[in-house]
Motif scaffolding. Sequence first.
Motif, mmCIF file in Angstrom:
data_model
loop_
_atom_site.group_PDB
_atom_site.id
_atom_site.type_symbol
_atom_site.label_atom_id
_atom_site.label_comp_id
_atom_site.label_asym_id
_atom_site.label_seq_id
_atom_site.Cartn_x
_atom_site.Cartn_y
_atom_site.Cartn_z
ATOM 1 N N GLU A 1 0.821 -1.203 0.000
ATOM 2 C CA GLU A 1 0.000 0.000 0.000
ATOM 3 C C GLU A 1 0.859 1.260 0.000
ATOM 4 O O GLU A 1 0.515 2.260 -0.636
ATOM 5 N N SER A 2 1.974 1.210 0.705
ATOM 6 C CA SER A 2 2.877 2.357 0.715
ATOM 7 C C SER A 2 3.435 2.611 -0.678
ATOM 8 O O SER A 2 3.502 3.762 -1.135
ATOM 9 N N ILE A 3 3.823 1.538 -1.364
ATOM 10 C CA ILE A 3 4.339 1.678 -2.729
ATOM 11 C C ILE A 3 3.242 2.165 -3.664
ATOM 12 O O ILE A 3 3.466 3.055 -4.500
ATOM 13 N N ARG A 4 2.049 1.596 -3.522
ATOM 14 C CA ARG A 4 0.938 1.964 -4.407
ATOM 15 C C ARG A 4 0.661 3.468 -4.358
ATOM 16 O O ARG A 4 0.437 4.112 -5.391
ATOM 17 N N GLU A 5 0.713 4.032 -3.168
ATOM 18 C CA GLU A 5 0.422 5.458 -3.015
ATOM 19 C C GLU A 5 1.491 6.344 -3.645
ATOM 20 O O GLU A 5 1.209 7.472 -4.049
ATOM 21 N N LYS A 6 2.711 5.849 -3.729
ATOM 22 C CA LYS A 6 3.828 6.673 -4.207
ATOM 23 C C LYS A 6 4.245 6.356 -5.634
ATOM 24 O O LYS A 6 5.064 7.067 -6.209
ATOM 25 N N LEU A 7 3.708 5.286 -6.193
ATOM 26 C CA LEU A 7 4.090 4.874 -7.542
ATOM 27 C C LEU A 7 3.540 5.868 -8.564
ATOM 28 O O LEU A 7 2.346 6.174 -8.551
ATOM 29 N N PRO A 8 4.368 6.397 -9.445
ATOM 30 C CA PRO A 8 3.875 7.348 -10.455
ATOM 31 C C PRO A 8 2.923 6.656 -11.426
ATOM 32 O O PRO A 8 2.971 5.421 -11.599
ATOM 33 N N GLU A 9 2.060 7.441 -12.048
ATOM 34 C CA GLU A 9 1.083 6.864 -12.972
ATOM 35 C C GLU A 9 1.762 6.222 -14.170
ATOM 36 O O GLU A 9 1.360 5.146 -14.618
ATOM 37 N N ASN A 10 2.752 6.884 -14.693
ATOM 38 C CA ASN A 10 3.434 6.370 -15.884
ATOM 39 C C ASN A 10 4.869 5.957 -15.532
ATOM 40 O O ASN A 10 5.696 6.804 -15.205
ATOM 41 N N PHE A 11 5.116 4.668 -15.572
ATOM 42 C CA PHE A 11 6.472 4.172 -15.328
ATOM 43 C C PHE A 11 6.699 2.951 -16.221
ATOM 44 O O PHE A 11 5.783 2.167 -16.496
ATOM 45 N N ASP A 12 7.942 2.817 -16.640
ATOM 46 C CA ASP A 12 8.302 1.686 -17.495
ATOM 47 C C ASP A 12 8.678 0.462 -16.681
ATOM 48 O O ASP A 12 8.499 -0.676 -17.140
ATOM 49 N N ALA A 13 9.215 0.682 -15.487
ATOM 50 C CA ALA A 13 9.633 -0.438 -14.648
ATOM 51 C C ALA A 13 9.686 -0.007 -13.193
ATOM 52 O O ALA A 13 9.895 1.164 -12.875
ATOM 53 N N LEU A 14 9.478 -0.976 -12.302
ATOM 54 C CA LEU A 14 9.643 -0.777 -10.864
ATOM 55 C C LEU A 14 10.821 -1.651 -10.432
ATOM 56 O O LEU A 14 10.787 -2.873 -10.573
ATOM 57 N N GLN A 15 11.848 -1.010 -9.911
ATOM 58 C CA GLN A 15 13.064 -1.718 -9.521
ATOM 59 C C GLN A 15 13.098 -1.885 -8.004
ATOM 60 O O GLN A 15 13.035 -0.913 -7.259
ATOM 61 N N PHE A 16 13.198 -3.133 -7.540
ATOM 62 C CA PHE A 16 13.377 -3.440 -6.132
ATOM 63 C C PHE A 16 14.880 -3.570 -5.897
ATOM 64 O O PHE A 16 15.506 -4.537 -6.346
ATOM 65 N N SER A 17 15.476 -2.599 -5.219
ATOM 66 C CA SER A 17 16.908 -2.617 -4.961
ATOM 67 C C SER A 17 17.140 -2.988 -3.496
ATOM 68 O O SER A 17 16.767 -2.242 -2.588
ATOM 69 N N TYR A 18 17.725 -4.154 -3.279
ATOM 70 C CA TYR A 18 18.001 -4.645 -1.929
ATOM 71 C C TYR A 18 19.477 -4.450 -1.602
ATOM 72 O O TYR A 18 20.333 -4.485 -2.490
ATOM 73 N N HIS A 19 19.752 -4.287 -0.320
ATOM 74 C CA HIS A 19 21.156 -4.213 0.089
ATOM 75 C C HIS A 19 21.820 -5.539 -0.254
ATOM 76 O O HIS A 19 21.272 -6.608 0.006
ATOM 77 N N GLY A 20 23.010 -5.477 -0.839
ATOM 78 C CA GLY A 20 23.695 -6.694 -1.232
ATOM 79 C C GLY A 20 24.525 -7.297 -0.103
ATOM 80 O O GLY A 20 24.845 -6.634 0.889
ATOM 81 N N VAL A 21 24.854 -8.578 -0.249
ATOM 82 C CA VAL A 21 25.792 -9.255 0.648
ATOM 83 C C VAL A 21 26.682 -10.143 -0.209
ATOM 84 O O VAL A 21 26.289 -10.549 -1.311
ATOM 85 N N PRO A 22 27.886 -10.460 0.267
ATOM 86 C CA PRO A 22 28.722 -11.404 -0.487
ATOM 87 C C PRO A 22 28.019 -12.750 -0.615
ATOM 88 O O PRO A 22 27.321 -13.184 0.314
#
Length: 342
Positions: free
Chosen positions: A171-192
């Motif tokens: 719901e938090s993402i839904r409220e902030k997601l722009p109307e027009n977007f080509d992709a939604l990128q989930f960027s997670y903190h990396g680990v080795p």
Amino acid sequence: MSKKGILLVNLGSPRSTKTEDVREYLDEFLMDEKVIDYPWFFRSLLVQGIILNTRPKKSAEAYKTVWTPEGSPLIVFTQKIQEKLQKIVDVPVEIGMRYAQPSIEAGIRKLTEQGVTEIVLFPLYPQYAMSTTETVIDKAEEVRKKYFQDIKINYIEPFYNREIYIDCLAESIREKLPENFDALQFSYHGVPERHIYKTDPTNTCNLTDCCSRAENPSHQFCYRHQCFKVTEKVIEKLGLPKEKVLVTFQSRLGKDKWMEPYTDATLEELPKKGIKNLAVVCPAFVSDCLETLEEISVEGKEIFEEAGGETFNYIPCLNDEDRWIEVVKTLCMEKINEFYLV
């Protein structure tokens, strides 16, 4: 009767943007064997002999770009969570940081000074990892055994697959997601990659197809699987087509093999593939911090736009949203109630 209390634990932050304070923080953080898992001599050689001679000044400049009048964003947001939670629960709530101040020891001491003998400790990380949840629990147990042997601690497990959390995040993402977007990128903190194997007592993880299996013994310990599961469940809630969603990993350090694909490299390639309007969210964090506010919303945006991207929308973390505070309350009260069942 025993008195209950809650301790919210987050990563931590330098006390200021001064280079010496950043150096002190990085020393404690990077010398943690759960973060850089080399033998002590080689870890010391890398951190104190190389990294601390070059990185503190650069990191201090980065912190200056996100610092608020109240202080570090991560500390400020954690304090706001504590304040809001305190208003809706009838037990004491304190905060502690894995690194720097206020420390886990200080948080536990504040609770015991209020008569608390049974603590619910909440590591504020949705997914399990050696360098997050595991090191928090190890540190808390070290502190408990040294200073507070008479208290009991109940630890809240990673909540990456809890529906109340998924609903909240979606719901938090839904409220902030722009109307027009080509992709939604989930960027997670990396680990080795080796961290994934080290935290798998089942020896069933292969970092290839096991993450996508419906069931695998390593899932409860596998950070990579848990990141993909969050993404899968959230996009299902949002009703997004899979082809508009991608998962990447950020913040790699050194030359070791880290989980792929890398966020920065992906941001550079996306415009070449026709993705010009991008939204990015960072669900490894519940509170905005240097890794989200500077690394993604500033550096990441620059990489994307210089490569030909047109619009870059960073979606903030849950921070102190009221719906997130309700999730925190629910998870904490579940653990408090377990004390009564013993």
